[in-house]
Structure formats: structure tokens, C-alpha cells
Design a protein around this motif. Structure first.
Motif, PDB file in Angstrom:
ATOM      1  N   ARG A  81      33.531 -53.963  67.487  1.00 30.77           N
ATOM      2  CA  ARG A  81      34.401 -54.694  66.563  1.00 30.77           C
ATOM      3  C   ARG A  81      33.692 -55.906  65.971  1.00 30.77           C
ATOM      4  N   ARG A  82      32.829 -56.560  66.784  1.00 33.00           N
ATOM      5  CA  ARG A  82      32.088 -57.716  66.276  1.00 33.00           C
ATOM      6  C   ARG A  82      31.110 -57.287  65.190  1.00 33.00           C
ATOM      7  N   VAL A  83      30.372 -56.213  65.460  1.00 31.96           N
ATOM      8  CA  VAL A  83      29.393 -55.731  64.478  1.00 31.96           C
ATOM      9  C   VAL A  83      30.098 -55.226  63.223  1.00 31.96           C
ATOM     10  N   ALA A  84      31.238 -54.578  63.396  1.00 34.28           N
ATOM     11  CA  ALA A  84      31.977 -54.057  62.239  1.00 34.28           C
ATOM     12  C   ALA A  84      32.569 -55.181  61.395  1.00 34.28           C
ATOM     13  N   SER A  85      32.723 -56.377  61.965  1.00 32.19           N
ATOM     14  CA  SER A  85      33.320 -57.488  61.224  1.00 32.19           C
ATOM     15  C   SER A  85      32.323 -58.203  60.313  1.00 32.19           C
ATOM     16  N   ALA A  89      24.221 -59.431  55.908  1.00 35.53           N
ATOM     17  CA  ALA A  89      23.165 -59.779  56.862  1.00 35.53           C
ATOM     18  C   ALA A  89      23.199 -61.260  57.229  1.00 35.53           C
ATOM     19  N   LYS A  90      23.716 -62.097  56.346  1.00 33.39           N
ATOM     20  CA  LYS A  90      23.794 -63.538  56.625  1.00 33.39           C
ATOM     21  C   LYS A  90      24.712 -63.793  57.827  1.00 33.39           C
ATOM     22  N   ASP A  91      25.836 -63.080  57.894  1.00 32.93           N
ATOM     23  CA  ASP A  91      26.736 -63.220  59.048  1.00 32.93           C
ATOM     24  C   ASP A  91      26.026 -62.826  60.334  1.00 32.93           C
ATOM     25  N   PHE A  92      25.255 -61.746  60.272  1.00 32.42           N
ATOM     26  CA  PHE A  92      24.530 -61.279  61.457  1.00 32.42           C
ATOM     27  C   PHE A  92      23.504 -62.319  61.907  1.00 32.42           C
ATOM     28  N   ARG A  93      22.754 -62.890  60.957  1.00 27.82           N
ATOM     29  CA  ARG A  93      21.755 -63.902  61.295  1.00 27.82           C
ATOM     30  C   ARG A  93      22.400 -65.143  61.916  1.00 27.82           C
ATOM     31  N   GLU A  94      23.528 -65.565  61.389  1.00 24.82           N
ATOM     32  CA  GLU A  94      24.228 -66.725  61.955  1.00 24.82           C
ATOM     33  C   GLU A  94      24.683 -66.434  63.385  1.00 24.82           C
TER      34      GLU A  94
END
Length: 172
Positions: A81-85, A89-94
Motif C-alpha cells: 500500500r505504501r509503494v502503491a501510494s 519518483a520524487k515521493d519515493f526518494r523522499e
């Protein structure tokens, strides 16, 4: 009101209750028959209920493994659910940056502590700016080299114990 009366009720195949003495057992039997009639168990349903009952029994007996399984499934769902949210890529890096902050702080603390620990190296500490200390070390080394060694008089110090053993053997 039933159209056709009691006879149409029977013709439709609806349940009727015969007059007889009621006991707790007869009432339970009628209720069980009504439940079975409502669910209309097929062999597949019976098999499903059996497998469910066995799984429930295993979960009760092996409750620690069951809790571990539930934890792994819950962790997997949370990560998914976290990865799907993530929107990009900016969200992932943060998120990774926040996740690695304790690791970075721990590395800084470790390097600070390593700088504070004194090393236990043998020898005199010297530095290029301490010429007097370097001169003393060189003088001590030159003095040590000029002294005669203890083994100059002996040819082979390792052969002495062998010669002493040979003498003892010949005396006996």
C-alpha cells in the motif's frame, strides 16, 4: 392469509410441523433440519467447511506460527500500500531519504566516536613537526645497531642443546 389454505401450503412443499410431544431434543433436531434445508450443503461446501475447520484447529494449536503468518501478511500489505501510494519518483526518494536518516546519523556518531578513541600502537608517537623526537628515535636506533650482538661468540645457538643431549646420551 394463504390463498388455497393449508392444502395449497402443503402442495407448495413448504414446511409443516406435525403435532407431537416437544422436548428440547426434538426442537434442536427441527432447527438443525431447518438450517440444513436453508444452506443446502453440497459435497463441495462440506469439503470447504471441513478444510476451514482443520485450518481453525491448526491456528489454535500453532498460535505462534499463526501470529507470525498474520504479521508477515500484514507487513506485506503495508509495504504494498505504501509503494502503491507514490505518485512519482520524487515521493519515493523522499521516503527513502527519511528511511535512511537514522543510518546516516548512526554513521556520523560512529565516525565521531572512532576519532575520540586512542589507538594502542606500539612505539613513540612522532609527527613531522616534532624534529626533536625524530632525532632521538634515530639516535636510539643507531646506538642499538652499533652494539655487538650476544651471539657473536657462538656459531649456531640452536646446535648447543643438541650437543648437550648427545653428551648425556654418551654418559649413559
Amino acid at each position: 392469509m394463504v390463498h388455497g389454505g393449508f392444502q395449497s401450503w402443503i402442495k407448495e412443499g413448504l414446511r409443516i410441523k406435525e403435532l407431537k410431544v416437544e422436548t428440547a431434543l426434538t426442537i434442536l433436531n427441527e432447527d438443525a433440519e431447518a438450517i440444513l434445508e436453508d444452506i443446502k450443503p453440497s459435497p463441495l461446501k462440506v469439503l470447504g467447511f471441513g478444510v476451514g475447520a482443520v485450518a481453525a484447529l491448526y491456528a489454535l494449536l500453532e498460535w505462534e506460527n499463526t501470529l507470525q503468518f498474520i504479521g508477515v501478511v500484514g507487513l506485506g500489505q503495508t509495504i504494498y500500500r505504501r509503494v502503491a501510494s507514490y505518485e512519482d519518483a520524487k515521493d519515493f526518494r523522499e521516503d527513502v531519504k527519511l528511511l535512511l536518516t537514522p543510518v546516516r546519523l548512526g554513521g556520523q556518531a560512529f565516525s565521531w566516536a572512532a576519532g575520540k578513541i586512542e589507538t594502542n600502537r606500539p612505539g613513540l608517537p612522532t609527527s613531522p613537526s616534532s624534529i626533536d623526537v625524530q632525532n632521538r628515535v634515530l639516535q636510539a636506533a643507531a646506538k642499538h645497531q652499533s652494539q655487538p650482538s650476544d651471539t657473536d661468540g657462538n656459531q649456531d645457538p640452536s646446535s648447543e642443546p643438541a650437543a648437550q643431549m648427545n653428551e648425556k646420551a654418551s654418559e649413559a
